[in-house]
Motif scaffolding. Structure first.
Motif, short mmCIF file in Angstrom:
data_model
loop_
_atom_site.label_atom_id
_atom_site.label_comp_id
_atom_site.label_asym_id
_atom_site.label_seq_id
_atom_site.Cartn_x
_atom_site.Cartn_y
_atom_site.Cartn_z
N ASP A 91 -11.71 2.44 -0.78
CA ASP A 91 -11.16 1.38 -1.79
C ASP A 91 -11.34 0.16 -1.97
O ASP A 91 -11.21 -0.42 -3.06
CB ASP A 91 -9.59 1.50 -1.45
CG ASP A 91 -9.09 2.76 -1.35
OD1 ASP A 91 -9.33 3.92 -2.01
OD2 ASP A 91 -8.36 3.21 -0.26
N ILE A 115 -4.89 0.90 7.78
CA ILE A 115 -6.07 0.59 7.23
C ILE A 115 -7.42 0.83 7.85
O ILE A 115 -7.26 0.52 9.39
CB ILE A 115 -6.08 -1.06 7.23
CG1 ILE A 115 -5.15 -1.42 6.10
CG2 ILE A 115 -7.50 -1.68 6.40
CD1 ILE A 115 -4.85 -2.83 5.97
N VAL A 124 -5.67 -6.83 -2.34
CA VAL A 124 -4.62 -5.73 -2.42
C VAL A 124 -3.67 -6.16 -3.63
O VAL A 124 -3.13 -5.26 -4.58
CB VAL A 124 -4.48 -5.37 -1.38
CG1 VAL A 124 -3.09 -4.18 -1.53
CG2 VAL A 124 -5.14 -4.33 -0.68
N LEU A 138 0.91 -1.29 -0.12
CA LEU A 138 0.08 0.07 0.05
C LEU A 138 0.89 1.15 0.14
O LEU A 138 0.70 2.27 -0.81
CB LEU A 138 -0.55 0.00 1.21
CG LEU A 138 -1.93 -0.93 1.15
CD1 LEU A 138 -2.72 -0.86 2.71
CD2 LEU A 138 -2.99 -0.79 0.20
N LEU A 175 -5.48 2.40 3.37
CA LEU A 175 -6.63 1.51 2.54
C LEU A 175 -7.94 2.14 3.46
O LEU A 175 -7.67 1.64 4.74
CB LEU A 175 -6.05 0.42 2.55
CG LEU A 175 -7.14 -0.59 2.08
CD1 LEU A 175 -7.30 -0.35 0.50
CD2 LEU A 175 -6.96 -1.96 2.36
#
Length: 174
Positions: free
Chosen positions: A86, A76, A166, A40, A44
């Motif tokens: 997302d 996250i 992801v 990432l 996220l």
């Protein structure tokens, strides 16, 4: 009130012991967390949608935010609006009443959108299947990137499902 205070003074405050966690399980969780951060490189945002579940999966999703898993420590977070998300984390068999709401939520999520179906009900309809009341699995209503089976799946498996989604999203651009 005084009776409760005397009882607390007599016995102390009793709390539940930390869950027994093997070193192997802890290492797997740490590896997943580090890989998620590496992929990432930023936050996220997840929008969780209950499409008609029994709330067993929601309890495990809530466990992702506890101090043992510490999802927020990874960057996250759960958001209230699909416009800021997302990834959609969808639980339960999609009831007929929730089908349109789920489609609208999916449409409101900006691209590239990821969808993770959580639990046996989200993956294949579970014990409810397809009936007059349910559309069945989430993939019957919106496209699903990753399915996490289990009734309910443990938090580590949900985290693995998020990582898989992801990875699939980030792979073409790498």
């Amino acid at each position: 009130m005084w009776r409760i205070l005397r009882q607390i003074a007599r016995h102390g405050i009793c709390s539940e012991a930390a869950p027994a966690c093997s070193d192997d399980l802890r290492e797997q969780g740490d590896a997943i967390q580090h890989e998620l951060l590496a992929i990432l490189g930023q936050a996220l945002a997840i929008r969780q949608v209950d499409a008609g579940s029994c709330n067993g999966c929601e309890l495990e999703i809530n466990a992702l935010n506890n101090p043992y898993t510490n999802l927020e420590g990874l960057g996250i977070k759960f958001v209230a609006s699909p416009r800021h998300a997302d990834l959609l984390l969808v639980t339960g068999p999609v009831t007929r009443n929730m089908a349109e709401a789920l489609r609208r939520t999916y449409d409101a999520t900006p691209a590239p959108k990821l969808v993770v179906a959580v639990g046996d009900c989200g993956c294949d309809g579970g014990i409810f299947g397809e009936s007059y009341a349910t559309c069945g699995r989430v993939a019957n209503v919106i496209p699903v990137d990753v399915a996490v089976p289990g009734c309910p799946p443990p938090p580590l498996e949900i985290l693995r499902g998020i990582l898989t989604a992801v990875r699939r999203c980030r792979a073409p651009s790498a």
